[in-house]
Design an enzyme around this catalytic site. Structure first.
Site, short mmCIF file in Angstrom:
data_model
loop_
_atom_site.label_atom_id
_atom_site.label_comp_id
_atom_site.label_asym_id
_atom_site.label_seq_id
_atom_site.Cartn_x
_atom_site.Cartn_y
_atom_site.Cartn_z
N TYR A 28 -55.94 -5.01 43.02
CA TYR A 28 -55.42 -5.97 42.80
C TYR A 28 -53.87 -5.33 41.77
CZ TYR A 28 -60.22 -7.00 41.05
OH TYR A 28 -60.95 -7.61 41.60
N TYR A 156 -65.85 -15.34 35.72
CA TYR A 156 -65.06 -14.49 36.72
C TYR A 156 -66.68 -13.97 37.16
CZ TYR A 156 -64.06 -10.36 39.26
OH TYR A 156 -64.15 -9.47 40.69
N ASP A 250 -74.62 -14.35 34.36
CA ASP A 250 -74.10 -13.07 35.31
C ASP A 250 -73.73 -11.82 34.14
OD1 ASP A 250 -72.95 -10.95 35.94
OD2 ASP A 250 -70.95 -12.28 37.64
N LYS A 279 -72.41 -2.96 37.44
CA LYS A 279 -71.59 -2.46 36.32
C LYS A 279 -72.11 -0.77 35.75
CE LYS A 279 -67.33 -4.65 36.55
NZ LYS A 279 -67.13 -5.37 36.37
C1 PLP Z 1 -67.14 -6.98 37.83
C2 PLP Z 1 -67.86 -8.28 37.22
C3 PLP Z 1 -68.77 -8.92 38.98
C4 PLP Z 1 -68.19 -8.21 39.99
O1 PLP Z 1 -68.82 -6.77 40.48
P1 PLP Z 1 -68.02 -5.77 41.84
O2 PLP Z 1 -69.00 -4.80 41.49
O3 PLP Z 1 -67.10 -5.42 40.89
O4 PLP Z 1 -67.62 -6.73 42.87
C5 PLP Z 1 -69.19 -9.67 38.59
N1 PLP Z 1 -69.68 -10.51 36.96
C6 PLP Z 1 -69.05 -10.27 36.43
C7 PLP Z 1 -69.05 -10.66 35.11
C8 PLP Z 1 -68.19 -8.62 36.31
O5 PLP Z 1 -67.79 -8.09 35.36
#
Ligand code: PLP
Length: 429
Positions: A28, A156, A250, A279
């Site tokens: 980014y 996102y 998510d 994460k």
């Molecule tokens: C960080 C994130 C992703 C993407 O995960 P990556 O490991 O960076 O590909 C997807 N969804 C959410 C809610 C996120 O915070």
């Protein structure tokens, strides 16, 4: 707000940094103007040691991953032991204990009915798999017309092509790649009477082309740490039930204590059909992600016909080192009271950040679980502000219009006070 230009580079520049600078491509970042990153050489707890000997307190737990702090001895020991015996082995046709144990443990933490775990190696791919499962489960039942997802402004879900298409459309990439992205339905989150009415109308209009709904429960993270109430998730569940849609939560950001409960879904009482995790899954140790799916959806893939199988399998899926780290991280959630720690951090952030509400340019201060947010009218140069914060020996990465904290859940009150004081100093200027 305006910020003085970055005073980079840092005083000590190791060879590898200046040599490699001509070859790495940063995330980014506009490479023409990006400041030289700070060289990190060691991490421990919530501290990052830089090459010049400076020590920074990490306010964002390495992009929301290091929930027990860096180098936790229990995780390190588990990974070291796994490294001795079997660092990696393919998952196609071979089984290993760390992954099978982890799948069993994750399923036990999920709401009733979500018991099937597909491992991948990044959050974006976990979301891709969730979308693929939602779509293919319909195809497997002979239903070919429901191919779109309902996603949200401010959402996102990743940077790959399928996930970009369910992110907030204003976020540049939609425009840039407009012709290459699947057209999904992006709606306002139903949070008040007006947005509920707008959302309901959009859902009704598109119901027959929709396969599912995807949302970050309680907090839209990368979209600017925007919070919404549990009722919003209950409304999404009711809508999904009404139109027969797959509901995907998510929890890649919200999972593992960040919102004050182990998972955000628990605060809503809602059971989604799919949950994605990544994460903090390995406590920030190594890449790993999981897509956890309801038995009902899983059963749609069971048939004598091999073409009805889920055709997905990353080379490094269920990497044993990552699974060992994730199991050790779950041990820590069981043994130590991380959720009480998250709540205490939240309360302290609330106390220490609230006075900034009256500071110039501040339009909101909010906390939820172990998330603290100071929202400004705008931030002209987030990279310069980051450099400014580093002068206070903290690692905080402002983006969009916010300066936020997502500290390790193990952070001490003193360390947290230093973070909030640094934010106070730059905000008050
Ligand atoms: C960080 C994130 C992703 C993407 O995960 P990556 O490991 O960076 O590909 C997807 N969804 C959410 C809610 C996120 O915070």
């Amino acid at each position: 707000m305006t910020i003085s230009p970055p005073t980079n580079p840092p005083p000590t520049k190791p060879d590898w940094l200046t040599d490699g600078w001509n070859h790495v491509w940063l995330p980014y970042a506009q490479m023409q103007t990006a400041p030289l990153p700070a060289p990190a050489i060691r991490t421990e707890g919530s501290r990052i040691t830089l090459a010049d000997g400076r020590v920074l307190i990490d306010g964002i737990a390495s992009w929301w991953t290091a929930c027990h702090g860096y180098n936790h001895p229990h995780i390190r020991a588990a990974v070291a032991q796994q490294l001795e015996t079997m660092p990696h082995i393919m998952f196609g046709g071979l089984a290993h204990e760390p992954a099978y144990r982890l799948a069993t443990r994750l399923a036990a933490l999920m709401p009733a009915g979500l018991e099937r775990v597909f491992f991948t190696d990044s959050g974006s791919v976990a979301v891709e798999v969730a979308l693929k499962i939602a779509l293919q489960s319909r195809l497997n039942q002979g239903e070919t017309t429901r191919t779109k997802f309902l996603a949200f402004h401010g959402g996102y879900h990743g940077d790959t092509f399928a996930t970009m298409a369910v992110c907030d459309p204003e976020e540049g990439m939609h425009n840039l790649f407009a012709d290459m992205l699947t057209n999904h339905i992006i709606a306002p989150l139903p949070t008040n009477p007006a947005s509920i009415a707008a959302f309901d109308a959009i859902a009704a209009r598109h119901a027959r082309e929709l396969a599912g709904i995807i949302v970050e429960p309680l907090v839209q993270g990368a979209g600017g740490m925007r919070f919404h109430p549990p009722e919003t998730l209950r409304h999404l569940r009711a809508t999904a039930d009404h139109y027969g849609l797959t509901l995907i939560f998510d929890e890649i950001f919200t999972g593992f204590g960040r919102t004050g409960t182990l998972f955000a879904y628990q605060q809503s009482g809602v059971t989604p059909d799919i949950i994605t995790l990544s994460k903090a899954l390995t406590g920030g140790t190594s890449p790993l992600a999981a897509t956890i799916v309801s038995t009902t959806l899983f059963n749609h893939f069971l048939a004598p016909d091999p073409a009805k199988a889920l055709m997905h399998g990353p080379t490094f899926m269920a990497n044993p080192l990552g699974c060992a780290a994730a199991n050790a991280s779950l041990d820590l959630f069981e043994r130590e009271n991380r959720l009480a720690q998250a709540t205490a951090l939240g309360a302290q952030m609330q106390t220490e950040l609230a006075p900034l509400r009256t500071a110039p340019h501040v339009i909101d201060v909010r906390t939820l679980g172990a998330i603290g947010v100071v929202q400004l009218k705008s931030i002209e140069n987030p990279a310069a502000l980051r450099t400014e914060l580093m002068r206070h020996n903290v690692w905080i990465r402002p983006f969009r219009d916010i300066i936020y904290l997502t500290p390790a859940l193990t952070m001490s009150p003193d360390e947290l006070s230093r973070l909030t004081a640094a934010i106070g100093a730059v905000v008050k200027g």
